[in-house]
Design a protein around this motif. Sequence first.
Motif, mmCIF file in Angstrom:
data_model
loop_
_atom_site.group_PDB
_atom_site.id
_atom_site.type_symbol
_atom_site.label_atom_id
_atom_site.label_comp_id
_atom_site.label_asym_id
_atom_site.label_seq_id
_atom_site.Cartn_x
_atom_site.Cartn_y
_atom_site.Cartn_z
ATOM 1 N N ASP A 175 0.880 -1.408 -0.055
ATOM 2 C CA ASP A 175 0.024 0.069 0.023
ATOM 3 C C ASP A 175 0.761 1.189 -0.095
ATOM 4 O O ASP A 175 0.571 2.288 -0.600
ATOM 5 N N GLU A 176 1.904 1.177 0.875
ATOM 6 C CA GLU A 176 2.994 2.533 0.705
ATOM 7 C C GLU A 176 3.568 2.544 -0.569
ATOM 8 O O GLU A 176 3.577 3.664 -1.087
ATOM 9 N N ASP A 179 1.062 4.032 -2.953
ATOM 10 C CA ASP A 179 0.908 5.792 -2.841
ATOM 11 C C ASP A 179 2.253 6.243 -3.400
ATOM 12 O O ASP A 179 1.992 7.332 -4.071
ATOM 13 N N PRO A 226 -6.147 7.125 -9.187
ATOM 14 C CA PRO A 226 -5.437 6.415 -8.005
ATOM 15 C C PRO A 226 -6.276 5.342 -7.295
ATOM 16 O O PRO A 226 -7.324 5.615 -7.165
ATOM 17 N N THR A 228 -6.354 2.407 -4.389
ATOM 18 C CA THR A 228 -5.776 1.901 -2.939
ATOM 19 C C THR A 228 -5.897 0.272 -2.998
ATOM 20 O O THR A 228 -6.668 -0.503 -3.590
#
Length: 255
Positions: A175-176, A179, A226, A228
């Motif tokens: 997830d990091e 981003d 974007p 997630t």
Amino acid sequence: MGEPYPKLEADGLTRVFGRAPHTVEALGPLDLTVAPGEFVCVVGPSGCGKSTLLRIAAGLLRPSAGTLLIRATTPRPAAMIFQDYGIYDWKTVRANVRFGLDVQRVPRREANARADDWLARLGLADFTHAYPATLSGGMRQRVAIARALAVEPELLLMDEPFAALDAQLRTILQDELLDLTQATRTTTLFITHSLEEALVLGDRVLVMSARPGRIIAEHRPPFPRPRTGDIRSTPEFTALKGELWELLRKEAVPA
């Protein structure tokens, strides 16, 4: 994507190890293009040549035949992140992150500022002066990611960077990375065993055959950016993962 030319282009790429009569065909022939700003994930069975492909892209191995071209505007366009972190135990966290900048002879003050910026972005600001031995596996891999991104590479090469981590930590770092790469739009070629990882991160997922590795399928995960990590819980995600697994299973089990 703006630029008309691919950032990375492989044409008839082949790699053979050993000398006749004891040669092993490891890779190819393989054709591949990666567009500027694209995040391409490559999945395939063990020993199919995924890492060989990445090492050729990084300039660590020469192809036996065919070509791999990186269209770059800087002398050192690629940064590579390995599964085993590849960071130096005798350097502090900041010195590790600064390493590529030191190689490029970036002035010390600027290099420290850039290193500290990436350490902050990866949640490592409190560990600037620590040594890697005192960090967990997940934090060591964050240091490796910070080091690679600090040089602002035109191409990021990642060789199963989260394979050694436990499932929970792996999800957090996926997830990091999602981003970060959506923010920086860094062109990325990412090797993984994990279908979930490939579908979460990739604009495109390429499936490789058993050795010698060739690309046998291509999928574009239908999740707009974007995005997630929440996409993991959608039915589309589960269905696509099942479809890719069927392909991979056939390759992993020899006929």
